[in-house]
Design a protein around this motif. Sequence first.
Motif, mmCIF file in Angstrom:
data_model
loop_
_atom_site.group_PDB
_atom_site.id
_atom_site.type_symbol
_atom_site.label_atom_id
_atom_site.label_comp_id
_atom_site.label_asym_id
_atom_site.label_seq_id
_atom_site.Cartn_x
_atom_site.Cartn_y
_atom_site.Cartn_z
ATOM 1 N N TYR A 41 17.579 7.183 -17.124
ATOM 2 C CA TYR A 41 18.537 6.375 -17.868
ATOM 3 C C TYR A 41 19.461 5.575 -16.948
ATOM 4 O O TYR A 41 20.453 4.989 -17.388
ATOM 5 C CB TYR A 41 19.356 7.266 -18.807
ATOM 6 N N SER A 42 19.105 5.556 -15.665
ATOM 7 C CA SER A 42 19.894 4.808 -14.689
ATOM 8 C C SER A 42 19.789 3.308 -14.945
ATOM 9 O O SER A 42 18.781 2.805 -15.453
ATOM 10 C CB SER A 42 19.389 5.130 -13.276
ATOM 11 N N ASP A 43 20.830 2.584 -14.543
ATOM 12 C CA ASP A 43 20.811 1.122 -14.674
ATOM 13 C C ASP A 43 19.729 0.491 -13.805
ATOM 14 O O ASP A 43 19.315 -0.644 -14.055
ATOM 15 C CB ASP A 43 22.182 0.549 -14.290
ATOM 16 N N ALA A 44 19.290 1.217 -12.784
ATOM 17 C CA ALA A 44 18.256 0.690 -11.899
ATOM 18 C C ALA A 44 16.853 0.828 -12.490
ATOM 19 O O ALA A 44 15.896 0.288 -11.945
ATOM 20 C CB ALA A 44 18.300 1.412 -10.548
ATOM 21 N N MET A 45 16.762 1.543 -13.601
ATOM 22 C CA MET A 45 15.468 1.768 -14.244
ATOM 23 C C MET A 45 15.240 0.769 -15.367
ATOM 24 O O MET A 45 16.194 0.312 -16.007
ATOM 25 C CB MET A 45 15.405 3.188 -14.814
ATOM 26 N N PRO A 46 13.977 0.428 -15.636
ATOM 27 C CA PRO A 46 13.709 -0.385 -16.823
ATOM 28 C C PRO A 46 13.985 0.421 -18.088
ATOM 29 O O PRO A 46 13.951 1.656 -18.073
ATOM 30 C CB PRO A 46 12.219 -0.717 -16.694
ATOM 31 N N LYS A 47 14.267 -0.256 -19.161
ATOM 32 C CA LYS A 47 14.382 0.421 -20.450
ATOM 33 C C LYS A 47 12.979 0.870 -20.870
ATOM 34 O O LYS A 47 11.995 0.206 -20.587
ATOM 35 C CB LYS A 47 14.979 -0.500 -21.511
ATOM 36 N N TRP A 48 12.903 1.999 -21.543
ATOM 37 C CA TRP A 48 11.584 2.493 -21.908
ATOM 38 C C TRP A 48 11.590 3.149 -23.277
ATOM 39 O O TRP A 48 12.610 3.607 -23.769
ATOM 40 C CB TRP A 48 11.073 3.487 -20.857
ATOM 41 N N ASP A 49 10.417 3.139 -23.879
ATOM 42 C CA ASP A 49 10.186 3.835 -25.137
ATOM 43 C C ASP A 49 8.966 4.731 -24.955
ATOM 44 O O ASP A 49 8.086 4.449 -24.127
ATOM 45 C CB ASP A 49 9.925 2.849 -26.283
ATOM 46 N N LEU A 50 8.911 5.792 -25.744
ATOM 47 C CA LEU A 50 7.825 6.761 -25.641
ATOM 48 C C LEU A 50 6.972 6.744 -26.906
ATOM 49 O O LEU A 50 7.496 6.818 -28.021
ATOM 50 C CB LEU A 50 8.387 8.166 -25.428
#
Length: 337
Positions: A41-50
């Motif tokens: 959930y870091s700002d450096a990570m892309p947003k993701w869905d599962l």
Amino acid sequence: MNKRVCIIYTGGTIGMVPTRDGYQPKEGYFSGELEKIRDLYSDAMPKWDLIEYDPLLDSSNITYVQWNRMANTIKENYERYDGFVILHGTDTMAYSASALSFMLEGLKKPVIFTGSQIPLYELRSDGRDNLITSLMIAANSDIHEVCLYFGNHLIRGNRAVKTSADGLIAFSSPNYPVLAKAGIDIEYFPNRFLPEPKEPFRVTEMKPTSIGVIKLFPGIHFDLFAPIVNKDLQALVLETFGTGNIPNYDSELPPLISKAIENDTAVVVCTQCMQGTVRLGTYETSSELARAGAASGSNMTTEATVTKLQYLFSKGFTANEVRDWVESDLRGELTIG
């Protein structure tokens, strides 16, 4: 980071839990494990869905049915996401990565297969790093192909082979250099990437295909395999010695190959060697295969050869057309020349 990535969870060790019958996937468990990994959930990570499949499968049970499901999930969500991560068991991951590399035509986004050798709930699980890094790679718009990330290496999907049953570096790419290495930074090698395709994105679904694989060994008696060479066999893959050599101590194999070709079976010659390529006719013991009309698998893996054959037959090609196409480079799966 504004990129969005879709995680497709098919099963496999990464989300398994212990039971009295050994490790098994558990419905609804994996999403809870992901919530515990704050770095996701870091700002450096892309947003993701599962997207979690039901049923979740040990990859030993994966067939063309699941390949079609994965491909269609990507098709249905293609415009919504910048990339895709497919969580998959390691045992047949190289087959699935190869299959989707052919099925996803005109792919302009990264599709990254990954998983783990140790379940995510275990303290020393390799799943956390494999997942985090795969998500970051799936946000790289310079990648336009199906890849496999494992043990700090990004491999072209149809070049991957599982080479360790219990090591954390479980996959190798024997005949093509890795596309990226993950250390302190992720080091990409763009000159090794496939170019962005010009054709529009589309999916070719796999159809049931009758394919046989025979691995040669010293003293093999080919007459034992004669019953499978019938009109129902669409393709036969021979895992031969060295550069495509076969034993010539008897006269059993050439008639078997000739019978297969007469039955409109596509015969493809691969090598058992991890590295190197098939060169039919280099030695006397491979000349008979060339004369019989067998096709060269070049330096393709068995995984790529089998899935490529299934893809070509699913496209509706005849056996003669398949023999021609199998020697062509479609998705970087073989080296020409």
